[in-house]
Design a protein around this motif. Structure first.
Motif, short mmCIF file in Angstrom:
data_model
loop_
_atom_site.label_atom_id
_atom_site.label_comp_id
_atom_site.label_asym_id
_atom_site.label_seq_id
_atom_site.Cartn_x
_atom_site.Cartn_y
_atom_site.Cartn_z
N ARG A 1 -4.37 10.98 4.56
CA ARG A 1 -5.76 10.62 4.31
C ARG A 1 -6.61 10.65 5.56
N VAL B 1 -9.83 12.63 7.13
CA VAL B 1 -11.25 12.29 7.12
C VAL B 1 -11.79 12.21 8.54
N ALA C 1 -9.05 4.39 12.82
CA ALA C 1 -8.25 5.36 12.06
C ALA C 1 -7.11 5.91 12.90
N ALA D 1 -15.21 10.37 3.49
CA ALA D 1 -14.65 9.06 3.78
C ALA D 1 -14.40 8.27 2.50
N GLY E 1 -11.68 9.87 0.43
CA GLY E 1 -10.43 9.70 1.14
C GLY E 1 -9.69 8.42 0.79
N MET E 2 -10.37 7.48 0.17
CA MET E 2 -9.73 6.23 -0.23
C MET E 2 -8.81 6.39 -1.43
N THR F 1 -6.45 1.51 7.84
CA THR F 1 -7.00 2.72 7.23
C THR F 1 -8.22 2.39 6.38
N SER G 1 -11.09 1.50 8.54
CA SER G 1 -11.67 2.69 9.16
C SER G 1 -12.62 3.40 8.21
N ILE G 2 -12.24 3.47 6.94
CA ILE G 2 -13.09 4.12 5.94
C ILE G 2 -14.39 3.34 5.75
N ARG H 1 -18.26 4.84 6.86
CA ARG H 1 -19.32 5.08 5.88
C ARG H 1 -20.55 4.21 6.11
#
Length: 286
Positions: free
Chosen positions: A99, A102, A128, A245, A248-249, A277, A280-281, A285
């Protein structure tokens, strides 16, 4: 008008379910090439059928052929590598590391499309990288056989890089070509390419499972078609870095389903990696 954010969330859900089926294919030891072929054939047929019932713009043949070729090749390698990686490495580790493509996508969108990056997004990229380090350490600890660890790491790296390439090419396609035509041609090329991967895979094939593998591929194709179209729509209207992003989850859905159905244990280091992770997402965003 429905926002790109809604379609990004829809793509997240549908692709998360589809990615879980990668784990099912690996767990059942289905022949990867037949899962992939059936999966891509299903998407090709669905997108082609819908294309003729939709109004569409004049085709830009050069862009369509170029983006379809890049996308199909990168997505095919990413799909095969993803499934193969799950044969050597637990899903919670594999999904989390893959993932992180991203980060590559966000970097490209910032430098090429000149998308502005905030302080939080910069911190998100660093988090990340930290997540990747934590999950890689756990991968080494959990893998008993060194040979399997190296093989799994190679497949994960291929899936990560090729997944990023597929996302970037999708952004260009969403901007310049008809989405349904792009999906149909891209997956047609991928379907043809999947026929040539049999000898490239070292994993022992089970011919008796071919029908079941193709059936699973059909289910995967249905989820992917809907999810990929939603992803392209979100990319057409929204920024690549943020859409990538959010979508990517999808790994979270796959990990939860794998833990529930296959009772995969998530160790403390894995929980930390997954937590980083997700953080980071969220940061990327903002």
């Amino acid at each position: 008008m429905i926002s790109w954010y809604f379609f990004a969330l829809l793509a997240l859900l549908l692709m998360g379910i589809q990615r879980f089926f990668y784990k099912v294919a690996a767990e059942k030891k289905y022949p990867t090439e037949w899962v992939t072929f059936s999966f891509m054939a299903t998407v090709t047929l669905l997108s082609t059928g819908v294309y003729f019932f939709q109004q569409h713009h004049e085709l830009n043949i050069i862009w369509l052929m170029t983006m379809s070729l890049i996308n199909s090749a990168s997505f095919l390698v990413a799909t095969v590598s993803h499934i193969e990686a799950l044969k050597y490495i637990p899903a919670n580790i594999a999904y989390s590391i893959i993932r992180l493509n991203v980060v590559v996508v966000a970097g490209f969108s910032i430098f090429y499309f000149k998308e502005q990056i905030s302080l939080f997004q910069g911190i998100g990229l660093l988090v990340a990288v930290a997540a990747m380090i934590v999950l890689t350490i756990q991968m080494r600890e959990n893998t008993k056989k060194t040979k399997q660890g190296r093989r799994g790491a190679v497949f994960i790296l291929l899936a990560l890089l090729c997944g990023a390439t597929a996302s970037i090419s999708s952004k260009f396609a969403a901007m310049h070509v008809d989405k349904l035509a792009f999906i149909a041609l891209s997956y047609l090329m991928g379907m043809i390419g999947s026929l040539g991967i049999t000898r490239a895979l070292s994993y022992d094939k089970a011919k008796k499972k071919r029908s079941a593998a193709m059936g699973l591929g059909v289910v995967m194709g249905g989820f992917n078609f809907a999810g990929f179209y939603a992803f392209l729509y979100a990319l057409e209207c929204g920024p690549l870095s943020l859409v990538a992003a959010i979508v990517g989850m999808h790994f979270v859905i796959a990990i939860v389903l794998s833990a529930i159905i296959y009772r995969e244990n998530i160790k403390p280091a894995g929980l930390v990696g997954i937590f980083l992770t997700v953080i980071s997402i969220i940061l990327i965003r903002i």
